[in-house]
Design a protein around this motif. Structure first.
Motif, PDB file in Angstrom:
ATOM      1  N   TRP A  56      44.071  23.256  24.264  1.00  0.00           N
ATOM      2  CA  TRP A  56      43.321  21.939  23.795  1.00  0.00           C
ATOM      3  C   TRP A  56      44.389  21.072  23.501  1.00  0.00           C
ATOM      4  N   LYS A  57      44.172  19.770  24.142  1.00  0.00           N
ATOM      5  CA  LYS A  57      45.169  18.716  23.904  1.00  0.00           C
ATOM      6  C   LYS A  57      44.273  17.721  22.869  1.00  0.00           C
ATOM      7  N   SER A  77      48.645  19.531  20.515  1.00  0.00           N
ATOM      8  CA  SER A  77      48.101  20.326  21.525  1.00  0.00           C
ATOM      9  C   SER A  77      47.984  21.768  20.658  1.00  0.00           C
ATOM     10  N   LYS A  91      40.245  17.339  31.561  1.00  0.00           N
ATOM     11  CA  LYS A  91      41.339  16.967  31.044  1.00  0.00           C
ATOM     12  C   LYS A  91      41.852  17.055  29.600  1.00  0.00           C
ATOM     13  N   VAL A  92      40.788  17.517  28.831  1.00  0.00           N
ATOM     14  CA  VAL A  92      41.169  17.393  27.498  1.00  0.00           C
ATOM     15  C   VAL A  92      41.209  19.111  27.031  1.00  0.00           C
ATOM     16  N   TYR A  93      40.761  20.077  27.733  1.00  0.00           N
ATOM     17  CA  TYR A  93      40.779  21.390  27.405  1.00  0.00           C
ATOM     18  C   TYR A  93      40.508  22.417  28.559  1.00  0.00           C
TER      19      TYR A  93
END
Length: 540
Positions: free
Chosen positions: A466-467, A473, A416-418
């Motif tokens: 990447w968030k 982002s 979910k993050v990257y």
């Protein structure tokens, strides 16, 4: 001394081994006083003696421990002429004993039972009544329900039977701890803590009752599994009723309507079956447009010139992933940025950013995160490119055009993050084409008079999305390409700072190293481009 020891042995033997018939009771007669209170006779029923023996052997309560220890101590302290006589008495003797002595009344009470159609008086242990006797009320139809005490600790036994985790967990857990040589000695503190002057049973009541309920449920699972109708997961998945929800009940409904005769036919018709095949394709896109404008009058005291600039960006992706072995990624990317140049004698505007790129990658899964991958990338531009205040054409559409085909392994990690992809290609075919005669082909590493140049080398291409936060982002692309005689490195970083769904700020940093061509100015092969913009941003 021998007499005292004999009396103690006699009391223990009576409490442990003497059995009674159903129609006979044991009568214990004390010829002397106990603690200063005169006791002519003490009637102890079979139930009282059995329950006393049961709880004394377990020593579950400090109350019963004090009861029997005091009785034994008082019996040992009596004179020589004090004796215990165990006599067989009839039911009539029991009826005559209407009250208990003050010494035993805190520990026993009289209760009238019906036996063989006759009412008889019996003594019952208080401990027995508190622990076991209450269960007799459940089978007695003459006892009103309001007299039966409720205990929420046993609610699992009175609701629809279900499979619970706690009984299995209790009997599958081993509370075992190795005993080391140093721990075998019992300290004075351990002895004192085990003989506390207060009763801690009320504080662990729920814990003890839970163990009893778990034993009963496990026995039910093993002996009568047909009575189990649900499980704990099904119970916990239901909504909690809070009492505020109102249910609609139609006031005109009549019960007779539920018993109307319905026509029954064997012809049910043809069933329409719709089969939905899974769609392994996923598409997405992003469009942004940033623009700046600056106006300066001709008589501005510090000089300068008016100008404007704009940047448009479009990215489309189409991905096929069957979640088993095959994956196909297609990306179309275009970027066009221009700015006005009023002081340029040759051009009214120049293009600061010009990109047209098509990227395809096909992979076959080799392991959980590794793929055998074949990739293709085509890069060119839209418009003619010039130097500031110079008429010479530097670049154009298909001049140059770079095409790279690579075969290697791709490592993928996504959450979910990257999303990270590292493509390693030991074999890469690279082609550079210059399709405009006005463009100098030698400035792109081609021989004079040639329009195509081929080379084979290696490639490393990591990409990262990447968030960082909900509004920030980063999209980073690194491309290392070499044919072992020259090296070309491209590193693009795009920071997106989202204001809302339609507005954002972008910071674009593009650094490049290329020793396959001669520098246009100076001696350094390192190049850098940076752009800071604010405008419209929309993702779909």
């Amino acid at each position: 001394m021998k007499r005292k020891i004999g009396v103690l042995f006699l009391v223990v033997s009576l409490l442990s081994f003497v059995t009674f018939n159903a129609d006979a009771f044991g009568t214990v007669v004390l010829n002397d006083t106990v603690s200063g209170v005169g006791v002519d006779s003490v009637v102890v029923s079979k139930v009282a003696v059995d329950s006393a023996h049961l709880y004394t052997s377990k020593v579950d309560s400090i109350l019963e421990y004090r009861l029997f220890s005091s009785l034994i101590k008082n019996a040992v302290a009596k004179p020589a002429d004090s004796t215990f006589h165990v006599l067989k008495s009839k039911k009539k003797d029991l009826r005559d004993a209407a009250t208990l002595s003050p010494t035993l009344s805190p520990y026993f009470f009289l209760r009238r039972d019906v036996r063989n159609g006759q009412s008889v008086l019996d003594t019952v242990s208080v401990l027995y009544n508190n622990y076991i006797g209450k269960l007799d009320y459940l089978d007695d139809p003459s006892v009103p329900a309001r007299y039966i005490a409720s205990d929420p600790d046993y609610y699992l036994l009175f609701i629809p039977i279900a499979y619970y985790h706690s009984p299995i967990h209790q009997y599958s857990t081993l509370n075992w701890k190795p005993l080391y040589p140093d721990e075998s000695k019992v300290s004075i503190q351990d002895i004192n803590s085990s003989l506390l002057p207060y009763d801690n049973e009320p504080f662990v009541k729920t814990r003890r009752n839970k163990k009893i309920v778990n034993r009963a449920l496990l026995a039910l699972y093993l002996n009568h599994p047909n009575l189990v109708i649900t499980n704990e997961e099904s119970i916990m998945s239901r909504d909690i009723y809070d009492g505020s929800r109102k249910f609609y009940i139609p006031n005109r409904a009549r019960i007779i309507h539920q018993y109307r005769k319905h026509d029954v036919s064997a012809e049910v018709g043809k069933a329409r079956l719709k089969i939905l095949k899974p769609n392994w394709w996923s598409t997405s896109g992003n469009f942004s447009f940033q623009m700046t404008q600056n106006h300066i009058s001709d008589n501005w005291y510090k000089g300068g010139e008016s100008n404007y600039a704009g940047l448009a960006y479009l990215k489309l992706t189409a991905k096929y992933d069957d979640e088993e072995k095959r994956i196909l990624e297609n990306t179309f990317e275009s970027k066009l940025g221009m700015s006005s140049t009023p002081s340029d004698t040759y051009h009214d505007y120049l293009f600061s950013s010009d990109l047209l790129r098509l990227y395809n990658k096909f992979g076959l899964q080799a392991s959980k995160r590794w793929y055998y991958t074949l990739s293709s990338e085509v890069t060119t531009q839209f418009c003619h490119g010039y130097k500031a205040d110079k008429p010479a054409l530097i670049s154009a559409f298909l001049a140059p055009l770079d095409w790279k085909v690579s075969l290697g392994m791709d490592y993928k990690v996504s959450n979910k993050v990257y999303t990270l992809s590292v493509f390693l290609s030991p074999v890469t075919y690279s082609l550079r084409y210059v399709g405009n005669d006005k463009v100098d082909e030698t400035s792109y590493g081609l021989d004079k008079g040639k329009c195509v140049k081929n080379s084979i080398g290696s490639q490393i291409k990591p990409t990262l999305e990447w968030k960082i936060t909900s509004n920030i982002s980063l999209e980073s692309k690194f491309n290392y390409l070499t044919n072992y005689t020259w090296t070309r490195i491209d590193w693009e970083n795009t920071f997106n700072l989202t204001v809302n769904k339609y507005l954002s700020t972008q910071i674009y940093i593009y650094s490049r190293y290329d020793d396959s061509t001669s520098p246009t100015s100076g001696n350094s092969h390192f190049q850098l481009k940076e752009l800071f913009s604010f405008g419209i941003n929309y993702s779909f």
